[in-house]
Design an enzyme around this catalytic site. Sequence first.
Site, short mmCIF file in Angstrom:
data_model
loop_
_atom_site.label_atom_id
_atom_site.label_comp_id
_atom_site.label_asym_id
_atom_site.label_seq_id
_atom_site.Cartn_x
_atom_site.Cartn_y
_atom_site.Cartn_z
N CYS A 68 -2.28 25.18 -25.77
CA CYS A 68 -2.71 25.03 -24.38
C CYS A 68 -1.94 23.89 -23.73
O CYS A 68 -1.33 23.06 -24.40
CB CYS A 68 -4.21 24.76 -24.31
SG CYS A 68 -4.69 23.19 -25.05
N CYS B 245 -3.07 20.41 -24.72
CA CYS B 245 -2.54 19.99 -26.02
C CYS B 245 -1.12 19.47 -25.87
O CYS B 245 -0.71 18.52 -26.54
CB CYS B 245 -2.57 21.16 -27.00
SG CYS B 245 -4.21 21.86 -27.21
N ASP C 64 25.47 31.55 6.10
CA ASP C 64 26.87 31.26 6.37
C ASP C 64 27.55 32.62 6.55
O ASP C 64 27.11 33.62 5.97
CB ASP C 64 27.47 30.51 5.18
CG ASP C 64 28.91 30.11 5.41
OD1 ASP C 64 29.27 29.87 6.57
OD2 ASP C 64 29.68 30.06 4.43
#
Length: 716
Positions: free
Chosen positions: A20, A23, A409
């Site tokens: 997780c 952790c 551009d």
Amino acid sequence: MNEINEVGNENVYRVEGFSCINCAGKFERNVKELPGVQDAKVNFGASKISVIGETTVEDLEKAGAFENLTIIPEKVAGQSAKVSNELKKEPKISFIKKHEELLFSALLIALGYTSTFLNGEDNLVTVLLFLSAIVIGGYSLFKVGIQNLFRLDFDMKTLMTVAIIGAAFIGEWAEGAVVVILFAISEALERYSMDRARNSIRSLMDIAPNEALIRRNGHEMLIDVESIAIGDIMIVKPGQKIAMDGVVVKGGSSVNQATITGESVPVSKSTNDEVFAGTLNEEGLLEVKVTKLVKDTTIAKIINLVEEAQAERAPSQAFIDKFAKYYTPIIMVIAALVAVIPPIFFDGSWESWLYQGLSVLVVGCPCALVISTPISIVSAIGNAAKKGVLIKGGIYLEEMGGLKAIAFDKTGTLTRGVPVVTDFEVVNNQVSKNEVLSIVASLEKRSGHPLASAITKKADELGIAYDLNVENFESITGKGIKGSINGTTYYVGSPNLFKEFTDIYSIKAKVAEIQSEGKTIMIVGTKTDILGFIAVADEVRDSSKVVIEKLHDLGIKKTVMLTGDNDLAARAIGAQVGVSEIQSELLPEDKLNSIKQLRSEYGRVAMVGDGVNDTPALAASTVGIAMGGAGTDTALETADVALMADDLEKLPFTIKLSRKALTIIKTNIAFAIGIKLLALLLVVPGWLTLWIAILSDMGATLLVSLNSMRLMIVKE
């Protein structure tokens, strides 16, 4: 794997076993406390840690012992193929071996329920069976949870530890044991979901071969890619993947570049063409001169940048991390209040309300909430990378979804960027066409302007030499160039340049006519005489008009073309592609100001360019998008998003993916919080049980994970 970093150096390690995000945060804090470590940063999405200072793999694994983490050094920065091989060499642990405590605990629970049926729930054998299931199945959980409790470090494991111990304390042995099992299953689901998302990116590691056939000193040998040097000749047979970036020196073939650019249509390659590691040689035999070391290949940079992108936290993830920091302690306070207020003030049953308080702890576990954003971000970035779009962070993924205006551009973006000479006339009878073209080509040869190549190419086609000695060459920003040849200073540039020192009335009508056709005109002459003019045209991309239409259909309020070209030529191009606004004759600082103005009007604005020119405008935009990132280091490094193929058609897909990701993230957060609130409401009538609490948490985690992984299959 016992290597030690030099003090002050940064080293990167792969981490196996994260369950997780909390952790991962704990592991990062533990590593920072190691002697000799100056700093550390965990990239949970890529499952990596960067360490600055002196440490060993053994010390790192001790810091991650609470999660049984495995640490693998990433010895060659950017070379993920080697790391992939090391990961493959790790022993494969069977499912049963990996989860034997969990399976044994489940067996004890089954025996416990059998004993309950035969002997009753208060029987010593029944209690011992459930207690054994709790201790065996929850050992790793309690080990961390109790440590956290003493440190006042309140995370989800702390919540679960308190809840399970509390359940045992009030005699709810069976439910305590079941909570242990279901929490372990929920963690396994979370780990599986994150690994699936990571693998969508980690699979890129296997794209490029680890060996290549090299010719050295007349001998052919198969060697490891890490031993290949720049300048080596690589032999690629039909059907083989190309192992290194390089330039074709002999042979011709079609090469499938989908792994780099996302385009499935093979590209024809011949002498002097560039090829990329990880692409597939389909037909002919190619001899390729290696131009980059393995750690510098385009695919290595893509993998490295994509993994770095996962460490860049999106705004929504930053919110969740901050929210979770305060959320867990608040849940513990609420649980305590639920447990004590009714018995003290309303004559409630201590046992009943203590049970409700423990259920609140379980339902408050924030698993689904903290995993909701990381899985979404990793899944989306991985999907984009496979389709030839490099998104360099969760923040840019989210910003893409909120764009209101996009500036383009012109040259090389809306047009092909390969100009050709269309008109060439001499207006001074004292010089010939060949003389004028030789002068112009000699000057343009020293220019870096995109149109210069069209003029030198024209001179080559006509066999005209352009090796005149040029002195005092100078580029006049946004207007043209000048230089001295045989003592005379010549100018090549826009009509605006010549208006500063001479009269162009004699060719004014011709200039207007050519410009109205969308061509760029360059006048050639001195300060006193006009010798002639050259017109150059840049072909509009076939996809430009369709892409602009798709963007408008997606709700982009304004599309703007920014160009330094003259107004008439710009309007001709703009009309062809269908942009909503055209701004012409712009200097680089003018483009920057245009982006600033657009941001003040629309908030979120993207600038699309080639990643080399107009850097200030790209930097000033909300999201800078570079065209043709494949093989272009500058595009990969400067842009927030890189379209690896020289193809605008990836832009609408990227916006669609971003919006889908935003929707899923918001849905996940709303659902994760909503399901908690709904379960908490069951406290009022006293209906909340440990079963309901853990099932709501596990169900939310599963649904949030599955919802996030939908981003892995979003199509163009």
